[in-house]
Design a protein around this motif. Structure first.
Motif, PDB file in Angstrom:
ATOM      1  N   GLY A  34       0.782  -1.237   0.000  1.00  0.00           N
ATOM      2  CA  GLY A  34       0.000   0.000   0.000  1.00  0.00           C
ATOM      3  C   GLY A  34       0.807   1.276   0.000  1.00  0.00           C
ATOM      4  O   GLY A  34       0.228   2.366  -0.037  1.00  0.00           O
ATOM      5  N   ARG A  72      -3.725   2.877 -10.784  1.00  0.00           N
ATOM      6  CA  ARG A  72      -3.935   3.217  -9.380  1.00  0.00           C
ATOM      7  C   ARG A  72      -4.332   4.677  -9.235  1.00  0.00           C
ATOM      8  O   ARG A  72      -3.726   5.558  -9.853  1.00  0.00           O
ATOM      9  CB  ARG A  72      -2.664   2.964  -8.574  1.00  0.00           C
ATOM     10  CG  ARG A  72      -2.823   3.255  -7.092  1.00  0.00           C
ATOM     11  CD  ARG A  72      -1.557   2.957  -6.318  1.00  0.00           C
ATOM     12  NE  ARG A  72      -1.764   3.118  -4.895  1.00  0.00           N
ATOM     13  CZ  ARG A  72      -0.833   2.891  -3.959  1.00  0.00           C
ATOM     14  NH1 ARG A  72       0.378   2.486  -4.330  1.00  0.00           N
ATOM     15  NH2 ARG A  72      -1.106   3.046  -2.682  1.00  0.00           N
ATOM     16  N   ASP A 110      -5.939   4.922  -3.096  1.00  0.00           N
ATOM     17  CA  ASP A 110      -6.062   3.533  -2.653  1.00  0.00           C
ATOM     18  C   ASP A 110      -6.971   2.726  -3.576  1.00  0.00           C
ATOM     19  O   ASP A 110      -7.228   1.548  -3.320  1.00  0.00           O
ATOM     20  CB  ASP A 110      -6.609   3.476  -1.225  1.00  0.00           C
ATOM     21  CG  ASP A 110      -5.638   4.088  -0.226  1.00  0.00           C
ATOM     22  OD1 ASP A 110      -4.422   3.916  -0.424  1.00  0.00           O
ATOM     23  OD2 ASP A 110      -6.094   4.736   0.735  1.00  0.00           O
ATOM     24  N   GLN A 152      -4.438  -0.293   2.092  1.00  0.00           N
ATOM     25  CA  GLN A 152      -4.197   1.046   2.606  1.00  0.00           C
ATOM     26  C   GLN A 152      -2.976   1.001   3.515  1.00  0.00           C
ATOM     27  O   GLN A 152      -2.921   0.221   4.455  1.00  0.00           O
ATOM     28  CB  GLN A 152      -5.436   1.566   3.342  1.00  0.00           C
ATOM     29  CG  GLN A 152      -6.621   1.760   2.392  1.00  0.00           C
ATOM     30  CD  GLN A 152      -7.864   2.285   3.093  1.00  0.00           C
ATOM     31  OE1 GLN A 152      -8.133   1.915   4.229  1.00  0.00           O
ATOM     32  NE2 GLN A 152      -8.625   3.124   2.415  1.00  0.00           N
ATOM     33  N   ARG A 192      -8.704  -2.076   2.770  1.00  0.00           N
ATOM     34  CA  ARG A 192      -8.340  -1.903   1.361  1.00  0.00           C
ATOM     35  C   ARG A 192      -9.250  -0.877   0.712  1.00  0.00           C
ATOM     36  O   ARG A 192     -10.379  -0.651   1.155  1.00  0.00           O
ATOM     37  CB  ARG A 192      -8.457  -3.231   0.608  1.00  0.00           C
ATOM     38  CG  ARG A 192      -7.467  -4.291   1.071  1.00  0.00           C
ATOM     39  CD  ARG A 192      -7.620  -5.563   0.247  1.00  0.00           C
ATOM     40  NE  ARG A 192      -6.696  -6.592   0.701  1.00  0.00           N
ATOM     41  CZ  ARG A 192      -5.449  -6.718   0.279  1.00  0.00           C
ATOM     42  NH1 ARG A 192      -4.991  -5.878  -0.631  1.00  0.00           N
ATOM     43  NH2 ARG A 192      -4.664  -7.664   0.752  1.00  0.00           N
ATOM     44  N   GLY A 193      -8.757  -0.304  -0.375  1.00  0.00           N
ATOM     45  CA  GLY A 193      -9.571   0.578  -1.179  1.00  0.00           C
ATOM     46  C   GLY A 193     -10.519  -0.221  -2.071  1.00  0.00           C
ATOM     47  O   GLY A 193     -10.671  -1.431  -1.911  1.00  0.00           O
TER      48      GLY A 193
END
Length: 360
Positions: free
Chosen positions: A220, A258, A261, A313, A319-320
């Motif tokens: 991350g 990307r 996140d 993250q 997590r995103g």
């Protein structure tokens, strides 16, 4: 029998050392070859920056900062104890537990207090200002990593040439200071002036030597994130080394993009799939499959949201999200028979035509 038990215990300790999640050297941002002076200076800088009394934010953020500060302090406590460091290097945290030195954050002593006394924080200011020590130049190195590397994390070898101070023939002036001299120049008359007073020290020279460092990339970490190695920069005679700053640069990925996140993904489907639905799975960065198909109609440019399928993250357990944009591949041309069939299918459907007019 005892030898077998001891051997089994050693294997078990080695296993735990490999499985340990934390690395004390990474916590202090020093290489495994760091000496006591480097470790102490690195801890001092981190302690000033990370002390809980300096953290502004929510109670949760303060609690997290306090835990991180305790981890750093414990790492310093272990690595500055020769016996504990030897055990840790060989067996990891589990070896320290077996030794009785503990493997968790926060020990019985307060390493921070040993540096700053009882007047560092808590309303008493920073205490007496230290004499500034000359410091060598910092070095900036860019490390290219893939998106997969930032998703999974990993260790990377960094090889570079650096200046090293070596003995040289002769002597040199060192530890020079300005001294105030008072001289009588007549009856009742004096003058003051400053002069430089130096010591004679063995001469030194700079030699370029290769060095290998291990850079620990955590899951991350964002693009442009800087990982600092204290005192791994350029040296300076009679002073401290500068720092080495490793900046992460993300290489383009052929399928994922990307954004913070989050992850963006473009999926191309046929016109038939857009009309009647389809089944499709995509392979994620760590190899697991994500189902992105649908049974309904998919419009060109439609975006769908997949919660928790984005990037880890940094320094969190969450997590995103991932967003998939669907592009519809239209045929370059259709035959007269296909045109007639399409008109037959859709031309007489007044409800379908009304929906198309409403959307336009």
């Amino acid at each position: 029998m005892r030898r077998q038990a001891a051997f089994a215990a050693a294997l078990l300790l080695g296993f735990f050392a490999l499985a340990a999640a934390r690395d004390y050297y990474d916590l202090l941002q020093v290489p495994r070859s760091a000496n006591d002076a480097q470790i102490k200076r690195a801890y001092r800088k981190l302690a000033l920056k990370m002390h809980p009394d300096k953290v502004q934010g929510s109670e949760e953020e303060k609690k997290a900062a306090a835990q991180k500060f305790a981890d750093v302090s414990h790492a310093y406590e272990v690595l500055t104890d020769p016996e504990k460091r030897k055990v840790y290097d060989r067996y990891g945290e589990e070896g320290l537990k077996q030794m009785g030195g503990g493997g968790g954050g926060g020990g019985g002593g307060d390493p921070f207090a040993s540096f700053f006394g009882n007047f560092g924080f808590g309303g008493f200011g920073f205490g007496q200002q230290e004499e500034e020590t000359p410091k060598g130049n910092n070095v900036l190195v860019e490390l290219e990593v893939s998106l997969k590397d930032l998703y999974l994390g990993g260790h990377f070898k960094l090889i570079r040439d650096k200046n090293v101070v070596k003995p040289a023939p002769g002597t040199r002036k060192c530890n020079c200071k300005q001294k105030v001299v008072t001289q009588q120049i007549g009856p009742g008359m004096y003058q003051q002036y400053t002069t430089q007073v130096c010591e004679d020290c063995p001469n030194v020279k700079y030699v370029r030597e290769p060095e290998t460092l291990t850079v620990h990339v955590e899951p991350g970490m964002p693009d442009g994130h800087t990982i600092t190695f204290f005192e791994e920069g350029e040296p300076i005679v009679d002073g401290e080394h500068g720092d080495l700053h490793v900046v992460l640069r993300t290489l383009p990925h052929p399928r994922f993009e990307r954004r913070g996140d989050g992850l963006m993904y473009n999926a191309t489907i046929s016109l038939l799939e857009a009309l009647v639905g389809f089944e499709r799975e995509i392979e994620h960065l760590d190899g697991h499959k994500v189902q992105v198909g649908t049974k309904g109609v998919t419009r060109p440019g439609e975006v769908r949201w997949f919660q928790g399928e984005g990037m880890p993250q940094f320094e969190k357990t969450t997590r995103g999200d991932m967003w998939v944009t669907y592009e519809v591949a239209f045929p370059r041309e259709i035959s007269e028979e296909q045109t007639a069939e399409l008109r037959r299918l859709f031309g007489g459907d007044s409800e379908w035509q009304r929906q198309q007019r409403d959307e336009l």
